[in-house]
Design a protein around this motif. Structure first.
Motif, PDB file in Angstrom:
ATOM      1  N   TYR A  11      35.579  49.750  74.065  1.00  0.00           N
ATOM      2  CA  TYR A  11      34.425  50.040  73.675  1.00  0.00           C
ATOM      3  C   TYR A  11      33.166  48.900  74.124  1.00  0.00           C
ATOM      4  O   TYR A  11      33.499  47.805  73.714  1.00  0.00           O
ATOM      5  N   ILE A  13      30.107  47.167  72.335  1.00  0.00           N
ATOM      6  CA  ILE A  13      29.242  46.881  71.355  1.00  0.00           C
ATOM      7  C   ILE A  13      28.085  45.977  71.646  1.00  0.00           C
ATOM      8  O   ILE A  13      28.331  44.899  71.845  1.00  0.00           O
ATOM      9  N   LEU A  18      34.936  45.421  73.938  1.00  0.00           N
ATOM     10  CA  LEU A  18      35.961  45.355  73.257  1.00  0.00           C
ATOM     11  C   LEU A  18      37.281  46.093  74.076  1.00  0.00           C
ATOM     12  O   LEU A  18      36.876  47.316  74.279  1.00  0.00           O
ATOM     13  N   VAL A  20      40.344  47.724  73.771  1.00  0.00           N
ATOM     14  CA  VAL A  20      40.923  48.222  72.689  1.00  0.00           C
ATOM     15  C   VAL A  20      42.482  49.001  73.140  1.00  0.00           C
ATOM     16  O   VAL A  20      43.446  48.777  72.329  1.00  0.00           O
ATOM     17  N   SER A  39      48.906  48.216  62.442  1.00  0.00           N
ATOM     18  CA  SER A  39      47.902  47.992  61.450  1.00  0.00           C
ATOM     19  C   SER A  39      46.619  48.508  61.688  1.00  0.00           C
ATOM     20  O   SER A  39      46.386  48.844  62.836  1.00  0.00           O
ATOM     21  N   SER A  40      45.769  48.355  60.846  1.00  0.00           N
ATOM     22  CA  SER A  40      44.496  48.976  61.021  1.00  0.00           C
ATOM     23  C   SER A  40      43.525  48.152  62.072  1.00  0.00           C
ATOM     24  O   SER A  40      43.869  46.980  62.273  1.00  0.00           O
ATOM     25  N   GLY A  41      43.163  49.018  63.025  1.00  0.00           N
ATOM     26  CA  GLY A  41      42.409  48.398  64.097  1.00  0.00           C
ATOM     27  C   GLY A  41      43.577  48.007  65.360  1.00  0.00           C
ATOM     28  O   GLY A  41      42.685  47.778  66.339  1.00  0.00           O
ATOM     29  N   SER A  42      44.464  48.488  65.357  1.00  0.00           N
ATOM     30  CA  SER A  42      45.374  48.345  66.359  1.00  0.00           C
ATOM     31  C   SER A  42      45.101  49.206  67.636  1.00  0.00           C
ATOM     32  O   SER A  42      45.531  49.239  68.700  1.00  0.00           O
ATOM     33  N   GLY A  43      44.477  50.409  67.475  1.00  0.00           N
ATOM     34  CA  GLY A  43      44.085  51.144  68.637  1.00  0.00           C
ATOM     35  C   GLY A  43      44.913  52.844  68.375  1.00  0.00           C
ATOM     36  O   GLY A  43      44.820  53.660  69.370  1.00  0.00           O
ATOM     37  N   LYS A  44      45.378  52.981  67.238  1.00  0.00           N
ATOM     38  CA  LYS A  44      45.993  54.079  66.841  1.00  0.00           C
ATOM     39  C   LYS A  44      45.230  55.455  67.111  1.00  0.00           C
ATOM     40  O   LYS A  44      45.636  56.348  67.933  1.00  0.00           O
ATOM     41  N   SER A  45      44.135  55.374  66.574  1.00  0.00           N
ATOM     42  CA  SER A  45      43.173  56.707  66.454  1.00  0.00           C
ATOM     43  C   SER A  45      42.741  56.661  67.945  1.00  0.00           C
ATOM     44  O   SER A  45      42.316  57.868  68.694  1.00  0.00           O
ATOM     45  N   THR A  46      42.144  55.634  68.617  1.00  0.00           N
ATOM     46  CA  THR A  46      41.700  55.633  69.990  1.00  0.00           C
ATOM     47  C   THR A  46      42.727  56.291  70.977  1.00  0.00           C
ATOM     48  O   THR A  46      42.530  57.169  71.696  1.00  0.00           O
TER      49      THR A  46
HETATM   50  P1  ADP Z   1      43.414  52.344  64.316  1.00  0.00           P
HETATM   51  O1  ADP Z   1      43.431  53.702  64.167  1.00  0.00           O
HETATM   52  O2  ADP Z   1      44.551  51.644  64.571  1.00  0.00           O
HETATM   53  O3  ADP Z   1      42.936  51.713  62.837  1.00  0.00           O
HETATM   54  P2  ADP Z   1      41.165  52.458  66.280  1.00  0.00           P
HETATM   55  O4  ADP Z   1      41.712  53.127  67.295  1.00  0.00           O
HETATM   56  O5  ADP Z   1      40.205  53.387  65.153  1.00  0.00           O
HETATM   57  O6  ADP Z   1      42.367  51.621  65.390  1.00  0.00           O
HETATM   58  O7  ADP Z   1      40.354  51.199  66.529  1.00  0.00           O
HETATM   59  C1  ADP Z   1      40.744  50.234  67.421  1.00  0.00           C
HETATM   60  C2  ADP Z   1      39.621  49.434  67.694  1.00  0.00           C
HETATM   61  O8  ADP Z   1      38.312  49.952  68.315  1.00  0.00           O
HETATM   62  C3  ADP Z   1      38.947  48.678  66.157  1.00  0.00           C
HETATM   63  O9  ADP Z   1      38.579  47.356  66.474  1.00  0.00           O
HETATM   64  C4  ADP Z   1      37.624  49.418  66.223  1.00  0.00           C
HETATM   65  O10 ADP Z   1      36.693  48.741  65.586  1.00  0.00           O
HETATM   66  C5  ADP Z   1      37.255  49.607  67.599  1.00  0.00           C
HETATM   67  N1  ADP Z   1      36.414  51.066  67.543  1.00  0.00           N
HETATM   68  C6  ADP Z   1      37.062  52.382  67.362  1.00  0.00           C
HETATM   69  N2  ADP Z   1      36.222  53.373  67.697  1.00  0.00           N
HETATM   70  C7  ADP Z   1      34.870  52.604  68.277  1.00  0.00           C
HETATM   71  C8  ADP Z   1      33.932  52.891  68.737  1.00  0.00           C
HETATM   72  N3  ADP Z   1      33.440  54.375  68.762  1.00  0.00           N
HETATM   73  N4  ADP Z   1      32.766  52.111  69.147  1.00  0.00           N
HETATM   74  C9  ADP Z   1      33.242  50.934  69.068  1.00  0.00           C
HETATM   75  N5  ADP Z   1      34.425  50.149  68.624  1.00  0.00           N
HETATM   76  C10 ADP Z   1      35.503  51.342  68.071  1.00  0.00           C
END
Ligand code: ADP
Ligand code: MG
Length: 229
Positions: A11, A13, A18, A20, A39-46
């Motif tokens: 990503y 910024i 970053l 991810v 953990s939160s921020g580990s990239g699960k949703s991505t």
């Molecule tokens: P999780 O679901 O494990 O909490 P995410 O996949 O949401 O983690 O996020 C992983 C990292 O990518 C985090 O540092 C988050 O801040 C960053 N991130 C997620 N989506 C975006 C985006 N659209 N733009 C910039 N950074 C992002």
């Protein structure tokens, strides 16, 4: 069913980049019920968004149900794959507030140009499956969190996808309701569906067959259990 080979995602910024997902290799077989933890921020949703073709990877190869999912897929093609191969369930349910339960469940079929009559008939069957036949006419605002998530699960199933992707589906629910929702997913899995559930709750992950752990964008390799002396 799913094969990720050296998947990388960045990503931007401002001027910073970053990293991810850092070279993810992962395989999920047809009919598996898998959890993804981290953990939160580990990239699960991505990762789930890439699996769901809601977002694209920057490098590596993604194969879904025999199709190579190109990272430069056109919007039309991406939508076709999403509509035909993937069912989504989100933490916040993502129901349309001005549509009743039946209409929410029927919505994916509207995009597939199924007739209204057939849509509504099928939607009622799927509502029945999740125990909400009598709630067809109710708006989301009249339902509990658990009921809304059941509606969302019915909606994810109605297009007969190849895989269900759920991002913290029990994150907004109390534990009793969470277990009821997990029982639904387990039932769906028993019927042969591939189900992938992102969670950060150990008890939820324990209800799946296998847990994949993400740490800082890397899959943790399993630590073999120590043998008793
Ligand atoms: P999780 O679901 O494990 O909490 P995410 O996949 O949401 O983690 O996020 C992983 C990292 O990518 C985090 O540092 C988050 O801040 C960053 N991130 C997620 N989506 C975006 C985006 N659209 N733009 C910039 N950074 C992002
Ligand atoms: Mg997340």
């Amino acid at each position: 069913m799913i094969q990720l080979t050296n998947i990388n995602k960045y990503y931007s910024i401002g001027h910073n980049r970053l990293h991810v997902l850092k070279g993810i290799d992962m395989e999920i077989g047809e009919g598996e019920l898998v959890s993804i933890m981290g953990s939160s921020g580990s990239g699960k949703s991505t990762m789930l968004n890439i699996l769901g073709i809601l977002d694209s990877h920057d490098a590596g190869e993604y194969k879904l149900a025999g199709h190579v999912i190109d990272r430069n897929l056109s919007q039309t093609k991406a939508a076709w794959y999403r509509n035909h191969l993937i069912g989504f369930v989100f933490q916040s349910f993502n129901l349309l507030s001005f549509k009743n339960a039946l209409e929410n469940v029927a919505l994916p079929l509207y995009y597939q140009k199924v007739s209204r009559r057939e849509r509504n008939k099928l939607a009622l069957e799927y509502l029945d499956r999740v125990g909400l036949k009598d709630w067809a006419e109710h708006l989301p605002s009249e339902m509990s969190g658990g009921q809304k998530q059941r509606v969302a699960i019915a909606r994810s199933l109605i297009s007969r996808p190849k895989v269900i992707l759920a991002d913290e589906p029990t994150g907004a629910l109390d534990s009793k309701t969470s277990y009821e929702v997990m029982e639904l997913f387990k039932g769906v899995h028993r019927e042969g569906m591939t189900v992938i559930i992102v969670t950060h709750e150990n008890d939820i992950a324990a209800m799946t067959q296998r847990t994949i752990r993400l740490r800082d964008g890397v899959i943790e390799t399993a630590v073999p259990e120590l043998m008793p002396a």
